[in-house]
Design a protein around this motif. Sequence first.
Motif, PDB file in Angstrom:
ATOM      1  N   THR A  40      55.549  40.236  49.262  1.00 56.32           N
ATOM      2  CA  THR A  40      54.511  39.499  48.546  1.00 56.32           C
ATOM      3  C   THR A  40      55.103  38.422  47.654  1.00 56.32           C
ATOM      4  OG1 THR A  40      53.128  41.473  48.593  1.00 56.32           O
ATOM      5  CG2 THR A  40      52.494  39.748  47.060  1.00 56.32           C
ATOM      6  N   TYR A  42      55.344  38.240  44.333  1.00 62.19           N
ATOM      7  CA  TYR A  42      54.715  37.963  43.049  1.00 62.19           C
ATOM      8  C   TYR A  42      55.333  38.812  41.936  1.00 62.19           C
ATOM      9  CZ  TYR A  42      51.122  35.086  45.235  1.00 62.19           C
ATOM     10  OH  TYR A  42      50.454  34.094  45.899  1.00 62.19           O
ATOM     11  N   LEU A  45      50.711  40.965  37.549  1.00 63.69           N
ATOM     12  CA  LEU A  45      49.265  40.800  37.679  1.00 63.69           C
ATOM     13  C   LEU A  45      48.618  40.949  36.312  1.00 63.69           C
ATOM     14  CD1 LEU A  45      48.418  42.997  40.815  1.00 63.69           C
ATOM     15  CD2 LEU A  45      48.869  40.537  40.743  1.00 63.69           C
ATOM     16  N   ARG A 153      44.316  47.659  42.989  1.00 67.09           N
ATOM     17  CA  ARG A 153      44.778  46.273  43.081  1.00 67.09           C
ATOM     18  C   ARG A 153      46.096  46.137  43.842  1.00 67.09           C
ATOM     19  NH1 ARG A 153      43.900  43.995  38.697  1.00 67.09           N
ATOM     20  NH2 ARG A 153      42.959  45.683  37.492  1.00 67.09           N
ATOM     21  N   TRP A 154      46.890  47.210  43.868  1.00 73.87           N
ATOM     22  CA  TRP A 154      48.201  47.165  44.515  1.00 73.87           C
ATOM     23  C   TRP A 154      48.157  47.624  45.968  1.00 73.87           C
ATOM     24  CZ3 TRP A 154      51.711  44.542  41.933  1.00 73.87           C
ATOM     25  CH2 TRP A 154      51.682  44.521  40.530  1.00 73.87           C
ATOM     26  N   TRP A 161      47.890  41.297  46.457  1.00 71.46           N
ATOM     27  CA  TRP A 161      47.638  41.977  45.197  1.00 71.46           C
ATOM     28  C   TRP A 161      46.599  41.208  44.401  1.00 71.46           C
ATOM     29  CZ3 TRP A 161      53.559  42.036  43.944  1.00 71.46           C
ATOM     30  CH2 TRP A 161      54.204  42.896  44.835  1.00 71.46           C
ATOM     31  N   TYR A 162      45.774  41.952  43.670  1.00 70.24           N
ATOM     32  CA  TYR A 162      44.601  41.377  43.025  1.00 70.24           C
ATOM     33  C   TYR A 162      44.737  41.394  41.497  1.00 70.24           C
ATOM     34  CZ  TYR A 162      42.294  41.686  47.585  1.00 70.24           C
ATOM     35  OH  TYR A 162      41.952  41.530  48.913  1.00 70.24           O
ATOM     36  N   ARG A 275      45.906  31.870  46.400  1.00 66.57           N
ATOM     37  CA  ARG A 275      46.920  32.774  45.834  1.00 66.57           C
ATOM     38  C   ARG A 275      46.945  34.100  46.599  1.00 66.57           C
ATOM     39  NH1 ARG A 275      46.859  31.374  39.359  1.00 66.57           N
ATOM     40  NH2 ARG A 275      46.629  29.112  39.610  1.00 66.57           N
ATOM     41  N   GLY A 277      49.809  35.484  48.369  1.00 62.28           N
ATOM     42  CA  GLY A 277      51.080  36.151  48.574  1.00 62.28           C
ATOM     43  C   GLY A 277      51.922  35.480  49.642  1.00 62.28           C
ATOM     44  N   GLY A 305      48.702  36.841  40.936  1.00 66.48           N
ATOM     45  CA  GLY A 305      48.170  37.442  42.135  1.00 66.48           C
ATOM     46  C   GLY A 305      46.911  36.713  42.560  1.00 66.48           C
ATOM     47  N   HIS A 306      46.176  37.346  43.440  1.00 69.46           N
ATOM     48  CA  HIS A 306      44.929  36.763  43.951  1.00 69.46           C
ATOM     49  C   HIS A 306      43.820  36.987  42.924  1.00 69.46           C
ATOM     50  CE1 HIS A 306      41.901  35.411  46.642  1.00 69.46           C
ATOM     51  NE2 HIS A 306      41.474  36.599  47.013  1.00 69.46           N
TER      52      HIS A 306
END
Length: 373
Positions: A40, A42, A45, A153-154, A161-162, A275, A277, A305-306
């Motif tokens: 990913t 990132y 978050l 979220r993970w 990932w959010y 966004r 990843g 993250g997203h």
Amino acid sequence: MKLDGPLYLSAAATWLPATVETPDEAVRAGRLKPEDVAATGYRRLPVSRTEAAPEMAVRAARRALELAGDDPRDVGLLAHAWTYHQGHDFWSPAHYIAHGAGALDAVPVGVQQMCNGGAAALELAAARLRADPATGAAVVTTADRFCAPGFDRWRGDYGLWYGDGATAAVLRATAPEQDPEQDPEQTLELLSLVTAAAPAMETMHRGRDTFSPAPREHSPVVDIRRTKKAFLEDNGKEHFAKVVQQRVPSVIRAALYDAGVSPDDPALRGVLLPRLGHTALSAAYTPAVALVTSAPAWDVGHDTGHLGAGDILANLALLAGPGRWRLSPGEVAVVLSAGGGFTWSCAVVRRPVGAPADDARNSDSSSDRKEGA
């Protein structure tokens, strides 16, 4: 949509909660594998511990109106977009946000188009301003909070990932009158906004699930991996990438054409990607951009993250506000948005030629609570 002349983003803002979670913490907690982190790419978050999504949207809307120097009572439309639960089951978050932001004369409208919702709301606002100039200012907001017990979220998605947060932008049909006390760097011209869709791709987020009578009856936590796995089994791994490489170049070309900007225009500084990843972008979106322009494709989501429906407005905030991504006078940028269904939008923006030059581009003014605003 054809804008028939530029509209004006007089301000854009991102509001992020101060609390963050990192991939290393998720690995130690057994929620991620080390190889997931590398895929990913990132770093962290933003995570809201207490504030609901609409509460964050109120903060973002107030900030955008403050930056624009606009009176909330001049707002004729407030369009709010979201992806996930807004805190109540049977209720209008758009009306709450208009109330909280002081836009008491605005018509609040809710927009639910998955993660392309911010772009859809922006397009709705643009159409309203063109159809009815008496609208005055239009405010577009987004907000999402991807929290337990309904969302992980993970681990809820593959390689995606959010992050929690809210965004807002103020849109006008005419160039704003500059208040000496406001930031003259904020205004962007919205030159074009084009959307394309591939409705047959809706099965990616439905899979083989039957229709349910209430939320989360198929699983106690939203399980995007289950529906995507079914989609990949039915369609093959390469199908989605092929559709992206058809639709995304098409929507970029159309947006550049409507904006009167050549793909090799030296003023075109870059393309900001959703966004999503590293893996998703490198597999589908970056190659699609390269089919149209040699301008760099930028992944700017490493610290967020997203953001659900908020990716496009968060990226516009980076271009409008202080910091390394801010456009200089005359520079142009392309901003991509994507959402399940599937839908893709492309906005082309330009910093007005008469705007003051800036020598602080290389500074990074992002903070835990505000990004690019």
